[in-house]
Design an enzyme around this catalytic site. Structure first.
Site: not given
Ligand code: 3PY
Ligand code: MG
Length: 247
Positions: A33, A133, A159
């Protein structure tokens, strides 16, 4: 990579150097990101190294090119996003190591500067942290933790919140910490590290209390945004009535 980490979103070696000199135990250059690309990665790694800060790279995806490129540039390890199964975790780890242990292709452009010249072995044994995530990753938590070559699980609270509740902002939610406690236990059972992106000092303390030891406190972009907004608000209050906004 235990301890407190910094997160580099900005594709500037100077900003990376600032982060590297702040006292973090490690810093991660975010190529998923963040703004760093192939051209900016090497000078950013060099800037962090200049300040004695160990470097991780969050790769944009789990493939030979992305992981090999980060390790060839001299990163000590990678953080691999969106890992949903033990097979994917094993595959990510295999990209970190040369045959016969893994499938990494040989071309350690910068990494060879820190390793014996004739060595086809892993530079300082690169670490592979896989991110859980989403719901699928959580369902396969213990199998992912036990996958060979995985150095730790790195939780992505935003996520995860999106996957579980359709909301990426519930990062300080009590139910997220309950899930985190399970992740930390699974990591402990598997003898690997439990990592997380905290997004602030008090959140970092919460994650630490439930067993996380590898904690990214916050990113350069977030620090700049919050500090500059706070400064403008403070200055407007302090200068109230003296200086007015331009229309
Ligand atoms: C998230 O919180 O999804 C991340 O990828 C943190 O960088
Ligand atoms: Mg993430």
């Amino acid at each position: 990579m235990n301890g407190l980490g910094g997160w580099c979103h900005v594709d500037s070696p100077y900003v990376a150097e600032v982060m590297g000199s702040a006292g973090f135990d490690w810093c991660c250059i975010d190529m998923q990101h963040g703004l760093a690309d192939r051209a900016s990665l090497v000078p950013m790694v060099q800037a962090l190294e200049l300040r004695g800060c160990p470097v991780l790279v969050r790769v944009p995806e789990s493939c030979d090119a992305a992981i090999g490129h980060a390790l060839d540039a001299g990163a000590h390890g990678v953080i691999v996003p969106m890992v949903t199964s033990a097979d994917r975790a094993r595959e990510a780890a295999s990209h970190c190591h040369y045959p016969p242990r893994g499938v990494r292709s040989f071309g350690p452009l910068r990494a060879k500067l820190a390793a014996p010249a004739d060595s086809a072995d892993d530079r300082l044994a690169p670490r592979c942290y896989v991110m859980i995530e989403d719901r699928a990753g959580l369902e396969n938590l213990s199998a992912i933790a036990a996958a060979p070559g995985v150095s730790g699980i790195f939780l992505g609270p935003a996520d995860l919140g999106l996957s579980l509740w359709g909301d990426p902002r519930r990062t300080h939610d009590e139910s997220l910490l309950e899930i985190g406690a399970e992740v930390a236990r699974a990591c402990q059972d598997a003898g690997i590290l439990a990592g997380v992106f905290a997004g602030g000092a008090s959140a970092a303390a919460d994650w630490s209390r439930i067993g996380f030891t590898m904690i990214a406190v916050d990113s350069d972009s977030s620090l700049l945004m919050h500090a500059s907004r706070a400064l403008v608000a403070e200055a407007r209050t302090a200068l109230a009535g003296v200086v007015t906004s331009t229309p």
